[in-house]
Design a protein around this motif. Structure first.
Motif, PDB file in Angstrom:
ATOM      1  N   SER A 131      35.381  52.190  42.415  1.00  0.00           N
ATOM      2  CA  SER A 131      36.082  53.351  42.944  1.00  0.00           C
ATOM      3  C   SER A 131      37.519  52.980  43.272  1.00  0.00           C
ATOM      4  N   SER A 132      38.281  53.944  43.743  1.00  0.00           N
ATOM      5  CA  SER A 132      39.736  53.852  43.810  1.00  0.00           C
ATOM      6  C   SER A 132      40.255  52.727  44.705  1.00  0.00           C
ATOM      7  N   GLU A 133      39.439  52.265  45.636  1.00  0.00           N
ATOM      8  CA  GLU A 133      39.908  51.213  46.539  1.00  0.00           C
ATOM      9  C   GLU A 133      40.257  49.937  45.793  1.00  0.00           C
ATOM     10  N   VAL A 134      39.514  49.657  44.701  1.00  0.00           N
ATOM     11  CA  VAL A 134      39.727  48.399  43.984  1.00  0.00           C
ATOM     12  C   VAL A 134      41.089  48.362  43.295  1.00  0.00           C
ATOM     13  N   PRO A 135      41.447  49.340  42.450  1.00  0.00           N
ATOM     14  CA  PRO A 135      42.794  49.290  41.889  1.00  0.00           C
ATOM     15  C   PRO A 135      43.895  49.410  42.935  1.00  0.00           C
ATOM     16  N   LEU A 136      43.610  50.108  44.027  1.00  0.00           N
ATOM     17  CA  LEU A 136      44.597  50.228  45.095  1.00  0.00           C
ATOM     18  C   LEU A 136      44.944  48.865  45.683  1.00  0.00           C
ATOM     19  N   LEU A 137      43.929  48.000  45.843  1.00  0.00           N
ATOM     20  CA  LEU A 137      44.121  46.706  46.478  1.00  0.00           C
ATOM     21  C   LEU A 137      44.264  45.554  45.480  1.00  0.00           C
ATOM     22  N   TRP A 138      44.088  45.837  44.202  1.00  0.00           N
ATOM     23  CA  TRP A 138      44.012  44.785  43.193  1.00  0.00           C
ATOM     24  C   TRP A 138      45.201  43.830  43.236  1.00  0.00           C
ATOM     25  N   ARG A 139      46.403  44.359  43.340  1.00  0.00           N
ATOM     26  CA  ARG A 139      47.597  43.513  43.297  1.00  0.00           C
ATOM     27  C   ARG A 139      47.725  42.599  44.507  1.00  0.00           C
ATOM     28  N   THR A 140      46.951  42.845  45.533  1.00  0.00           N
ATOM     29  CA  THR A 140      47.000  41.977  46.718  1.00  0.00           C
ATOM     30  C   THR A 140      46.048  40.798  46.587  1.00  0.00           C
ATOM     31  N   THR A 141      45.242  40.765  45.520  1.00  0.00           N
ATOM     32  CA  THR A 141      44.265  39.702  45.356  1.00  0.00           C
ATOM     33  C   THR A 141      44.828  38.599  44.479  1.00  0.00           C
ATOM     34  N   PRO A 142      44.424  37.349  44.683  1.00  0.00           N
ATOM     35  CA  PRO A 142      44.890  36.267  43.810  1.00  0.00           C
ATOM     36  C   PRO A 142      44.398  36.384  42.377  1.00  0.00           C
ATOM     37  N   LEU A 143      43.345  37.149  42.137  1.00  0.00           N
ATOM     38  CA  LEU A 143      42.833  37.328  40.783  1.00  0.00           C
ATOM     39  C   LEU A 143      43.837  38.054  39.893  1.00  0.00           C
ATOM     40  N   ALA A 144      44.624  38.951  40.467  1.00  0.00           N
ATOM     41  CA  ALA A 144      45.516  39.791  39.673  1.00  0.00           C
ATOM     42  C   ALA A 144      46.501  38.976  38.851  1.00  0.00           C
ATOM     43  N   ALA A 145      46.916  37.827  39.353  1.00  0.00           N
ATOM     44  CA  ALA A 145      47.907  37.012  38.651  1.00  0.00           C
ATOM     45  C   ALA A 145      47.377  36.429  37.349  1.00  0.00           C
ATOM     46  N   TYR A 146      46.049  36.390  37.197  1.00  0.00           N
ATOM     47  CA  TYR A 146      45.449  35.753  36.024  1.00  0.00           C
ATOM     48  C   TYR A 146      44.968  36.743  34.958  1.00  0.00           C
TER      49      TYR A 146
END
Length: 245
Positions: A131-146
């Motif tokens: 749901s929408s919370e995941v893409p909303l917060l995605w860029r704050t996670t270290p996973l996003a850089a990879y």
């Protein structure tokens, strides 16, 4: 040469599921506690709110028909004939986002494995029913850089195992399906969905997760390749090892 991208890789891209793969599944107790608090904040009956959030509105959230947490709360409250105050809704939203933020912590071996794969020359993708919370917060996670191409069901309005969501990942990664490997924990027939478009698929089933997600039906009958940790993937790929990179 150590650290140099290889040209003879068995795949062009590795595409991961998110929950139960790169991060742990949500545990029942904190998930239920969060929903109970949200119900209390907006003045909704506990059991009905939990039923509607966990089951009735999940398909709407995952397919993007409830675009954010507030819309989901208001949908349930409207169905129940409840009119919470704005501050009550905001408290519930904050609690839900906090749970999601905590749940997006990478598994202990995820980041080093992703780093090894990128150094070796693999493109990395993600397909998550969420749901929408995941893409909303995605860029704050270290996973996003990879992750080169993250795809969230709520954003593209497609869910696994719809073949279109796998094709979309391949298009964004600029690979042919047969040059991709999809790794997931076997929920929603997602492994079979990847295979149906010509991708290879691999089950991840960490030992401690067995009791936490009974929805992973594919895991019980899967006869293909499997790993018990993210780092275990490296042993299946030619010459890619964390200790070498």
């Amino acid at each position: 040469m150590v650290g140099q991208a290889r040209t003879n890789l068995p795949y062009d891209a590795i595409i991961f599921d998110l929950f139960g793969t790169l991060v742990d599944d949500l545990l029942t107790e904190p998930f239920t506690q969060t929903l109970e608090e949200m119900a209390s904040f907006v003045g909704a009956p506990r059991d009905i709110f939990l039923q509607m959030w966990m089951h009735d509105t999940w398909p709407l959230r995952a397919a993007g028909h409830l675009p954010d947490v507030e819309a989901n709360i208001l949908y349930i409250c409207t169905e129940l004939g409840i009119t919470p105050k704005p501050e009550q809704i905001q408290r519930a939203i904050h609690r839900r986002l906090e749970l999601t933020r905590q749940s997006l912590k990478p598994r202990h071996d995820a980041l080093e494995t992703l780093e090894a794969l990128r150094t070796a020359g693999y493109k990395l993708g993600l397909i998550s029913d969420c749901s929408s919370e995941v893409p909303l917060l995605w860029r704050t996670t270290p996973l996003a850089a990879y992750i080169d191409a993250p795809i969230f069901s709520c954003s593209v309005k497609l869910k696994k195992p719809d073949p279109r969501i796998y094709h979309l990942a391949c298009e964004r990664l600029e690979i042919a399906p047969e040059r991709g490997l999809f790794i997931a924990n076997g929920e929603s027939n997602e492994l079979a969905g990847a295979q149906a478009i010509g991708m290879e698929a691999m089950l991840i089933r960490v030992p401690y997760a067995e009791e936490h997600n009974p929805r992973c039906h594919e895991a019980r009958t899967w006869r293909g390749a499997r790993i018990e940790s993210i780092k275990g993937l490296l042993a299946h790929l030619d010459g890619v090892r964390v200790e070498e990179l």
